[in-house]
Design an enzyme around this catalytic site. Structure first.
Site, PDB file in Angstrom:
ATOM      1  N   ALA A  98      29.963  95.646 177.986  1.00 26.15           N
ATOM      2  CA  ALA A  98      29.778  96.072 179.372  1.00 26.15           C
ATOM      3  C   ALA A  98      30.519  97.398 179.537  1.00 26.15           C
ATOM      4  O   ALA A  98      31.470  97.676 178.794  1.00 26.15           O
ATOM      5  CB  ALA A  98      30.368  95.029 180.306  1.00 26.15           C
TER       6      ALA A  98
ATOM      7  N   GLY B  53      29.586  92.312 176.047  1.00 26.30           N
ATOM      8  CA  GLY B  53      28.253  92.139 176.625  1.00 26.30           C
ATOM      9  C   GLY B  53      27.130  92.415 175.630  1.00 26.30           C
ATOM     10  O   GLY B  53      26.018  91.911 175.796  1.00 26.30           O
TER      11      GLY B  53
ATOM     12  N   GLU C 186      26.825  89.285 173.757  1.00 24.96           N
ATOM     13  CA  GLU C 186      26.296  88.314 174.727  1.00 24.96           C
ATOM     14  C   GLU C 186      24.787  88.512 174.930  1.00 24.96           C
ATOM     15  O   GLU C 186      24.039  87.547 175.044  1.00 24.96           O
ATOM     16  CB  GLU C 186      27.060  88.423 176.049  1.00 24.96           C
ATOM     17  CG  GLU C 186      28.488  87.883 175.909  1.00 24.96           C
ATOM     18  CD  GLU C 186      29.340  88.119 177.144  1.00 24.96           C
ATOM     19  OE1 GLU C 186      29.490  89.290 177.541  1.00 24.96           O
ATOM     20  OE2 GLU C 186      29.836  87.142 177.721  1.00 24.96           O
TER      21      GLU C 186
ATOM     22  N   GLU D 128      37.035  90.759 174.791  1.00 26.57           N
ATOM     23  CA  GLU D 128      37.437  90.843 176.205  1.00 26.57           C
ATOM     24  C   GLU D 128      38.909  90.530 176.446  1.00 26.57           C
ATOM     25  O   GLU D 128      39.539  91.153 177.304  1.00 26.57           O
ATOM     26  CB  GLU D 128      36.570  89.916 177.068  1.00 26.57           C
ATOM     27  CG  GLU D 128      35.169  90.442 177.339  1.00 26.57           C
ATOM     28  CD  GLU D 128      34.154  90.093 176.261  1.00 26.57           C
ATOM     29  OE1 GLU D 128      34.561  89.659 175.160  1.00 26.57           O
ATOM     30  OE2 GLU D 128      32.963  90.273 176.513  1.00 26.57           O
TER      31      GLU D 128
HETATM   32  N1  COA Z   1      32.384 100.831 178.022  1.00 26.45           N
HETATM   33  C1  COA Z   1      32.389 102.133 178.386  1.00 26.45           C
HETATM   34  N2  COA Z   1      32.403 103.129 177.476  1.00 26.45           N
HETATM   35  C2  COA Z   1      32.378 102.783 176.172  1.00 26.45           C
HETATM   36  C3  COA Z   1      32.375 101.447 175.740  1.00 26.45           C
HETATM   37  C4  COA Z   1      32.365 100.448 176.740  1.00 26.45           C
HETATM   38  N3  COA Z   1      32.310  99.130 176.422  1.00 26.45           N
HETATM   39  N4  COA Z   1      32.384 101.431 174.389  1.00 26.45           N
HETATM   40  C5  COA Z   1      32.386 102.709 173.984  1.00 26.45           C
HETATM   41  N5  COA Z   1      32.403 103.532 175.057  1.00 26.45           N
HETATM   42  C6  COA Z   1      32.410 105.001 175.068  1.00 26.45           C
HETATM   43  C7  COA Z   1      33.786 105.552 174.750  1.00 26.45           C
HETATM   44  O1  COA Z   1      34.600 105.556 175.908  1.00 26.45           O
HETATM   45  C8  COA Z   1      33.443 106.933 174.267  1.00 26.45           C
HETATM   46  O2  COA Z   1      33.138 107.742 175.393  1.00 26.45           O
HETATM   47  P1  COA Z   1      33.719 109.261 175.488  1.00 26.45           P
HETATM   48  O3  COA Z   1      33.107 109.953 174.292  1.00 26.45           O
HETATM   49  O4  COA Z   1      33.182 109.747 176.787  1.00 26.45           O
HETATM   50  O5  COA Z   1      35.195 109.134 175.397  1.00 26.45           O
HETATM   51  C9  COA Z   1      32.130 106.721 173.517  1.00 26.45           C
HETATM   52  O6  COA Z   1      31.593 105.503 174.031  1.00 26.45           O
HETATM   53  C10 COA Z   1      32.296 106.578 172.029  1.00 26.45           C
HETATM   54  O7  COA Z   1      33.224 105.529 171.761  1.00 26.45           O
HETATM   55  P2  COA Z   1      34.556 105.705 170.878  1.00 26.45           P
HETATM   56  O8  COA Z   1      35.533 104.662 171.310  1.00 26.45           O
HETATM   57  O9  COA Z   1      34.998 107.129 170.890  1.00 26.45           O
HETATM   58  O10 COA Z   1      33.977 105.360 169.413  1.00 26.45           O
HETATM   59  P3  COA Z   1      34.811 104.781 168.178  1.00 26.45           P
HETATM   60  O11 COA Z   1      33.896 104.908 167.009  1.00 26.45           O
HETATM   61  O12 COA Z   1      36.148 105.411 168.102  1.00 26.45           O
HETATM   62  O13 COA Z   1      35.046 103.232 168.502  1.00 26.45           O
HETATM   63  C11 COA Z   1      34.414 101.028 169.305  1.00 26.45           C
HETATM   64  C12 COA Z   1      33.952 102.334 168.605  1.00 26.45           C
HETATM   65  C13 COA Z   1      33.167 100.184 169.539  1.00 26.45           C
HETATM   66  C14 COA Z   1      35.388 100.267 168.383  1.00 26.45           C
HETATM   67  C15 COA Z   1      35.116 101.370 170.644  1.00 26.45           C
HETATM   68  O14 COA Z   1      34.252 102.231 171.377  1.00 26.45           O
HETATM   69  C16 COA Z   1      35.422 100.182 171.521  1.00 26.45           C
HETATM   70  O15 COA Z   1      36.360  99.450 171.244  1.00 26.45           O
HETATM   71  N6  COA Z   1      34.654 100.006 172.617  1.00 26.45           N
HETATM   72  C17 COA Z   1      34.922  98.957 173.582  1.00 26.45           C
HETATM   73  C18 COA Z   1      34.511  97.607 173.044  1.00 26.45           C
HETATM   74  C19 COA Z   1      34.834  96.520 174.027  1.00 26.45           C
HETATM   75  O16 COA Z   1      35.968  96.204 174.308  1.00 26.45           O
HETATM   76  N7  COA Z   1      33.765  95.923 174.572  1.00 26.45           N
HETATM   77  C20 COA Z   1      33.899  94.808 175.482  1.00 26.45           C
HETATM   78  C21 COA Z   1      33.774  95.272 176.890  1.00 26.45           C
HETATM   79  S1  COA Z   1      33.972  93.920 177.983  1.00 26.45           S
END
Ligand code: COA
Length: 259
Positions: free
Chosen positions: A65, A111, A114, A134
């Site tokens: 999400a 999400g 999910e 989460e």
């Molecule tokens: N919500 C909003 N933005 C998200 C996102 C999310 N769930 N997941 C990734 N993004 C965005 C990042 O903020 C970043 O945006 P920016 O370039 O404007 O800063 C972009 O997507 C790229 O992500 P980034 O984190 O730079 O890539 P990465 O390769 O370093 O890491 C992940 C990849 C998937 C490990 C990391 O993005 C992450 O942990 N995301 C969240 C996962 C999460 O907790 N999901 C559950 C949500 S309830």
């Protein structure tokens, strides 16, 4: 037509691609609403017999999400977010009459996992990574993750994944039964299309009845055996059943009318 999705129909298969690659296809409210519309349209389209959902780019199916959207939410807004999302997308997909395959092409987190779990089954690329992180944000899965992960992999594995907030790779997901197949990234959509092509040859009305009967197993207060008996009986009144049994007895391939 959509801001955050692309939709393509080929050979009776609608492919819905979530298209926010710069945000790793994170599910904001607009995307959830658009997915609702796209799934609804495909489900009611007579030319669509199977739906495949995937993410654009090579990195992510859906990274969760959209965290930026709910970071300041109150208790009430948080509850509404989960309830509305479950109704519009996750429960909606699970209960569609048209089979839905998730093609997990990269990160499927929160999400994203999910959504994949709400689909009828899942195929992953060998680069996929899955998890429900989460609790690392101070929240729990709210789009059905605590229920569907437990159904798919069992309580112990579900709680370990949820409590550790860790990701598993595609092969571990395969060994857990979370995904049905793992293939190299470049073969992912091909395999999904091959599976979809097999499905399109069968009776759509019988498949829709099978989805409802299987789902009944997970609905509180519903006796799945009774659902199966009713759905089984109803099949005898369909044109597809007449065609399927007649074709077998005439030693030819069935041409199902889908009624
Ligand atoms: N919500 C909003 N933005 C998200 C996102 C999310 N769930 N997941 C990734 N993004 C965005 C990042 O903020 C970043 O945006 P920016 O370039 O404007 O800063 C972009 O997507 C790229 O992500 P980034 O984190 O730079 O890539 P990465 O390769 O370093 O890491 C992940 C990849 C998937 C490990 C990391 O993005 C992450 O942990 N995301 C969240 C996962 C999460 O907790 N999901 C559950 C949500 S309830």
């Amino acid at each position: 037509m959509y801001n955050n999705l692309t939709v393509n129909l080929e050979e009776q298969v609608t492919i819905i691609t979530i298209n926010r690659p710069k945000k790793l296809n994170a599910l904001n409210q607009d995307t959830i609403q658009e997915l609702h519309e796209a799934f609804k349209t495909a489900d009611t389209d007579d030319n669509t017999k199977v739906i495949i959902v995937t993410g654009s780019g090579e990195k992510a199916f859906v990274a969760g999400a959209d965290i930026s959207e709910f970071a300041n939410y109150s208790v009430e807004k948080g509850m509404h977010l989960a309830a509305n999302g479950q109704k519009l997308l996750f429960d909606f997909v699970e209960n569609l009459s048209t089979p839905v395959i998730a093609a997990i092409n990269g990160f499927a987190l929160g999400g994203g996992l999910e959504l994949a779990m709400a689909c009828h089954f899942r195929v992953a690329s060998n680069t996929a990574k899955m998890g429900l992180p989460e609790v690392s944000l101070g929240v729990i899965p709210g789009y059905g993750g605590t229920q569907r992960l437990t159904q798919l992999v069992g309580k112990g594995r579900a709680l370990e994944l949820i409590m550790t907030a860790s990701m598993i790779d595609a092969n571990k997901a395969l060994s857990y039964g979370l995904v049905n197949h793992v293939v190299p990234q470049e073969e992912l959509l091909e395999l999904c299309k091959t599976l979809a092509a097999k499905i399109t040859k069968n009776s759509t009305v019988a498949i829709s009845a099978a989805i409802k009967a299987v789902n009944a197993n997970f609905k509180t207060g519903v006796n799945g055996y009774h659902t199966e008996i009713t759905k089984f009986g109803n099949c005898f009144g369909t044109e597809d059943f007449k065609e399927g049994t007649t074709a077998f007895l005439e030693k030819r391939k069935a041409e199902f009318p889908g009624r």
